[in-house]
Scaffold this motif. Structure first.
Motif, PDB file in Angstrom:
ATOM      1  N   GLN A 367       0.660  -1.348  -0.101  1.00  0.00           N
ATOM      2  CA  GLN A 367      -0.081  -0.136  -0.052  1.00  0.00           C
ATOM      3  C   GLN A 367       0.917   1.262   0.014  1.00  0.00           C
ATOM      4  OE1 GLN A 367      -2.971  -0.026   2.920  1.00  0.00           O
ATOM      5  NE2 GLN A 367      -3.819   2.059   2.411  1.00  0.00           N
ATOM      6  N   GLU A 368       1.952   1.237   0.766  1.00  0.00           N
ATOM      7  CA  GLU A 368       2.755   2.604   0.719  1.00  0.00           C
ATOM      8  C   GLU A 368       3.394   2.793  -0.384  1.00  0.00           C
ATOM      9  OE1 GLU A 368       5.359  -0.557   3.366  1.00  0.00           O
ATOM     10  OE2 GLU A 368       3.279  -0.353   2.599  1.00  0.00           O
ATOM     11  N   MET A 369       3.608   2.025  -1.293  1.00  0.00           N
ATOM     12  CA  MET A 369       4.279   1.981  -2.496  1.00  0.00           C
ATOM     13  C   MET A 369       3.511   2.345  -3.848  1.00  0.00           C
ATOM     14  SD  MET A 369       7.546   1.750  -1.744  1.00  0.00           S
ATOM     15  CE  MET A 369       8.209   1.467  -3.350  1.00  0.00           C
ATOM     16  N   GLN A 370       1.928   2.394  -3.655  1.00  0.00           N
ATOM     17  CA  GLN A 370       1.073   2.453  -4.597  1.00  0.00           C
ATOM     18  C   GLN A 370       0.810   3.908  -4.877  1.00  0.00           C
ATOM     19  OE1 GLN A 370      -2.469   0.371  -3.363  1.00  0.00           O
ATOM     20  NE2 GLN A 370      -1.406  -1.566  -3.416  1.00  0.00           N
ATOM     21  N   ASN A 371       1.273   4.906  -4.171  1.00  0.00           N
ATOM     22  CA  ASN A 371       1.245   6.333  -4.532  1.00  0.00           C
ATOM     23  C   ASN A 371       2.391   6.900  -4.695  1.00  0.00           C
ATOM     24  OD1 ASN A 371      -1.498   6.480  -4.311  1.00  0.00           O
ATOM     25  ND2 ASN A 371      -1.448   6.430  -2.013  1.00  0.00           N
ATOM     26  N   TYR A 372       3.600   5.995  -4.851  1.00  0.00           N
ATOM     27  CA  TYR A 372       4.887   6.659  -5.076  1.00  0.00           C
ATOM     28  C   TYR A 372       5.420   6.615  -6.559  1.00  0.00           C
ATOM     29  CZ  TYR A 372       9.912   6.937  -4.071  1.00  0.00           C
ATOM     30  OH  TYR A 372      11.243   7.164  -4.127  1.00  0.00           O
ATOM     31  N   HIS A 373       5.352   7.690  -6.969  1.00  0.00           N
ATOM     32  CA  HIS A 373       5.569   7.774  -8.591  1.00  0.00           C
ATOM     33  C   HIS A 373       6.783   7.168  -9.094  1.00  0.00           C
ATOM     34  CE1 HIS A 373       7.857  11.355  -7.660  1.00  0.00           C
ATOM     35  NE2 HIS A 373       8.368  11.131  -8.921  1.00  0.00           N
ATOM     36  N   LEU A 374       7.715   7.139  -8.351  1.00  0.00           N
ATOM     37  CA  LEU A 374       9.065   6.487  -8.839  1.00  0.00           C
ATOM     38  C   LEU A 374       9.003   5.148  -8.923  1.00  0.00           C
ATOM     39  CD1 LEU A 374      11.599   8.810  -6.961  1.00  0.00           C
ATOM     40  CD2 LEU A 374      10.784   8.914  -9.343  1.00  0.00           C
ATOM     41  N   ALA A 375       8.044   4.381  -7.976  1.00  0.00           N
ATOM     42  CA  ALA A 375       8.023   2.975  -8.103  1.00  0.00           C
ATOM     43  C   ALA A 375       7.223   2.645  -9.569  1.00  0.00           C
ATOM     44  CB  ALA A 375       7.127   2.397  -7.045  1.00  0.00           C
ATOM     45  N   HIS A 376       6.440   3.341  -9.539  1.00  0.00           N
ATOM     46  CA  HIS A 376       5.368   3.078 -11.289  1.00  0.00           C
ATOM     47  C   HIS A 376       6.452   3.381 -12.415  1.00  0.00           C
ATOM     48  CE1 HIS A 376       1.466   2.363  -9.383  1.00  0.00           C
ATOM     49  NE2 HIS A 376       1.857   3.282  -8.605  1.00  0.00           N
ATOM     50  N   ALA A 377       7.159   4.410 -12.224  1.00  0.00           N
ATOM     51  CA  ALA A 377       8.206   4.875 -13.289  1.00  0.00           C
ATOM     52  C   ALA A 377       9.389   3.759 -13.562  1.00  0.00           C
ATOM     53  CB  ALA A 377       8.843   6.093 -12.888  1.00  0.00           C
ATOM     54  N   ALA A 378       9.630   3.341 -12.354  1.00  0.00           N
ATOM     55  CA  ALA A 378      10.623   2.134 -12.471  1.00  0.00           C
ATOM     56  C   ALA A 378      10.183   1.063 -13.020  1.00  0.00           C
ATOM     57  CB  ALA A 378      11.266   1.683 -11.059  1.00  0.00           C
ATOM     58  N   ARG A 379       8.911   0.608 -12.784  1.00  0.00           N
ATOM     59  CA  ARG A 379       8.185  -0.805 -13.593  1.00  0.00           C
ATOM     60  C   ARG A 379       8.101  -0.231 -15.117  1.00  0.00           C
ATOM     61  NH1 ARG A 379       3.179  -2.088 -15.419  1.00  0.00           N
ATOM     62  NH2 ARG A 379       2.782  -4.689 -15.589  1.00  0.00           N
ATOM     63  N   ALA A 380       7.738   0.825 -15.144  1.00  0.00           N
ATOM     64  CA  ALA A 380       7.422   1.401 -16.932  1.00  0.00           C
ATOM     65  C   ALA A 380       8.963   1.073 -17.472  1.00  0.00           C
ATOM     66  CB  ALA A 380       6.889   2.643 -16.913  1.00  0.00           C
ATOM     67  N   ASP A 381       9.818   1.785 -16.813  1.00  0.00           N
ATOM     68  CA  ASP A 381      11.228   1.551 -17.553  1.00  0.00           C
ATOM     69  C   ASP A 381      11.774   0.214 -17.770  1.00  0.00           C
ATOM     70  OD1 ASP A 381      13.640   2.905 -18.464  1.00  0.00           O
ATOM     71  OD2 ASP A 381      14.712   1.823 -16.999  1.00  0.00           O
ATOM     72  N   LEU A 382      11.561  -0.681 -16.716  1.00  0.00           N
ATOM     73  CA  LEU A 382      11.693  -2.134 -17.011  1.00  0.00           C
ATOM     74  C   LEU A 382      10.900  -2.895 -17.971  1.00  0.00           C
ATOM     75  CD1 LEU A 382      12.681  -3.161 -13.235  1.00  0.00           C
ATOM     76  CD2 LEU A 382      14.153  -1.980 -15.040  1.00  0.00           C
ATOM     77  N   CYS A 383       9.741  -2.532 -18.060  1.00  0.00           N
ATOM     78  CA  CYS A 383       8.661  -3.207 -18.952  1.00  0.00           C
ATOM     79  C   CYS A 383       9.000  -2.565 -20.598  1.00  0.00           C
ATOM     80  CB  CYS A 383       7.275  -2.514 -18.665  1.00  0.00           C
ATOM     81  SG  CYS A 383       6.411  -3.264 -17.392  1.00  0.00           S
ATOM     82  N   ARG A 384       9.633  -1.315 -20.513  1.00  0.00           N
ATOM     83  CA  ARG A 384      10.119  -0.910 -21.871  1.00  0.00           C
ATOM     84  C   ARG A 384      11.246  -1.736 -22.256  1.00  0.00           C
ATOM     85  NH1 ARG A 384      14.184   2.595 -23.246  1.00  0.00           N
ATOM     86  NH2 ARG A 384      14.690   3.034 -21.073  1.00  0.00           N
ATOM     87  N   ARG A 385      12.215  -1.823 -21.204  1.00  0.00           N
ATOM     88  CA  ARG A 385      13.414  -2.701 -21.635  1.00  0.00           C
ATOM     89  C   ARG A 385      13.041  -3.909 -21.848  1.00  0.00           C
ATOM     90  NH1 ARG A 385      18.143   0.119 -19.801  1.00  0.00           N
ATOM     91  NH2 ARG A 385      17.713   1.997 -18.679  1.00  0.00           N
TER      92      ARG A 385
END
Length: 421
Positions: A367-385
């Protein structure tokens, strides 16, 4: 407008932006009261705005502001005294002001003001206050961060932080916590909170939580200055570790944004722009702290930054070593954000992309990470790679909704645009 008046107004604006919290710290020293010092600070700058354009810039602007604020406070205390002569708090403040109302104002410029912010930090980090209140109060009162900025750093609702700050100020007042640097035998016990405060100040300067710019150089520079003062006062390994960490981050500042202030990812940064002197000093401090055997989380984070700094190119980064350092860091100070950074490092290792991505996705279930924008940005970058552009776009869109800093928003928007074209 008169060019001279215009110049003085610009100078006053600059002093307020860069130095107002130093003036505030000295006013707290003189007045012994946070709220009275805050009021006196604003009254002093108001008086300067009214008088300096006509009378010219004083020889010692900071001293002038401190003196003006103090005398405004004296007037306020005397007015309140007439209405409530039995108020013990007013009587105590009045006595303190009388004690400090001595000639020799220029001393503030060279000696008192230099140490007052460090004194104020130790006051705000007094063990009588709860740990989170110590950090929140110092960020608000020493550095002038808004409640919203502090809440972002804590991942905590702003109203909760506001209540915490009010209660902490009341505790300092009611318990008459002294405004002083503690004796040496007490320093070690209070060091952890002080280092935590300074690092959060640096983080806000290095990457602002919100607003139109990435950098707030005044905060980053102040955090480094305070740590150097603390290093002189208490040359412990973790003080060296924190200073090293900040210097290594600061070394990359010239390459983090382009000429328009837009963010540049670490992978694309021109490493020729990195400040080698800061890197050398930071690496030396890391080595000293590690050799002591009495290091902690800041030294380990600095060691990670040193690995990045020593790589000639992004491709040459020793990611396995970084993963090992994150493993050690988690044993010292576990947190979801450290786990996130470790997962990214694993993904950057040869053959580790899918494993790292799965770790990031598991963290996003917390829950504490769901509103952390950098966590979503990290997933996005790894999905892109990993070639999954659909999921990358979805995560970038979530990160964009949560992000509050304009340059970061534009960076994410550019990534999204590149994926969709």
């Amino acid at each position: 407008m008169n060019p001279i008046s215009d110049h003085i107004r610009q100078t006053l604006d600059r002093i307020y932006q860069q130095e107002s919290r130093r003036v505030f710290a000295t006013l707290v020293h003189l007045l012994g009261d946070f709220d009275l010092a805050e009021e006196a600070l604003h009254e002093a700058f108001k008086a300067a705005l009214e008088q300096w354009p006509d009378k010219g810039l004083p020889e010692y602007p900071h001293t002038w502001l401190v003196s003006a604020g103090r005398y405004k406070a004296i007037d306020s205390i005397r007015r309140q005294r007439r209405f409530d002569p039995l108020d013990e708090h007013v009587e105590a403040v009045e006595a303190l002001v009388d004690e400090t109302a001595q000639p020799g104002e220029t001393a503030f410029e060279s000696s008192v003001m230099e140490d007052d912010r460090l004194r104020l930090i130790f006051t705000c980090c007094h063990p009588a206050l709860a740990a989170d209140a110590q950090v929140a109060l110092t960020l608000r009162e020493v550095c002038g961060l808004t409640t919203e900025e502090i809440a972002h750093a804590f991942l905590t609702p702003a109203p909760t932080l506001a209540q915490r700050i009010v209660r902490a100020k009341a505790k300092i007042r009611d318990a008459r916590i002294p405004y002083q640097v503690p004796e040496k035998e007490e320093l070690a016990a209070r060091l952890h909170s002080v280092l935590r405060v300074i690092y959060l100040v640096f983080n806000e300067g290095y990457s602002s939580s919100a607003g139109d710019t990435v950098l707030r150089l005044d905060l980053a520079a102040e955090a480094i200055r305070l740590t150097r003062l603390l290093q002189e006062l208490l040359p412990e390994p973790e003080v060296n570790g924190l200073l090293a960490l900040m210097l290594l981050h600061e070394s990359r500042r010239p390459a983090r944004t382009d000429s328009q202030g837009e963010l540049i990812a670490l992978e694309q940064q021109d490493r020729q722009l990195w400040d080698q002197e800061l890197i050398d000093e930071g690496c030396t401090l890391v080595e000293q702290a590690l050799r002591s055997g009495r290091f902690g989380a800041y030294t380990l984070q600095a060691a990670i930054s040193a690995v990045h700094a020593e790589a000639a190119t992004y491709a040459e980064t020793d990611w396995p070593q970084i993963v090992g350092l994150y493993d050690a860091l988690l044993r010292v100070e576990a947190s979801p954000i450290i786990e996130l950074n470790r997962a990214i490092a694993i993904a950057m290792c040869t053959g580790g992309l899918k494993h790292g991505l799965s770790l990031v996705e598991a963290l996003l279930e917390k829950q504490e990470m769901q509103n952390y924008h950098l966590a979503h940005a990290a997933r996005a970058d790894l999905c892109r790679r990993n070639g999954d552009m659909t999921q990358a776009c979805l995560s970038y869109e979530l990160a964009l909704k949560l992000c509050k800093q304009e340059p970061e928003k534009r960076f994410i928007e550019r990534r999204l645009l590149a994926l969709k074209n």
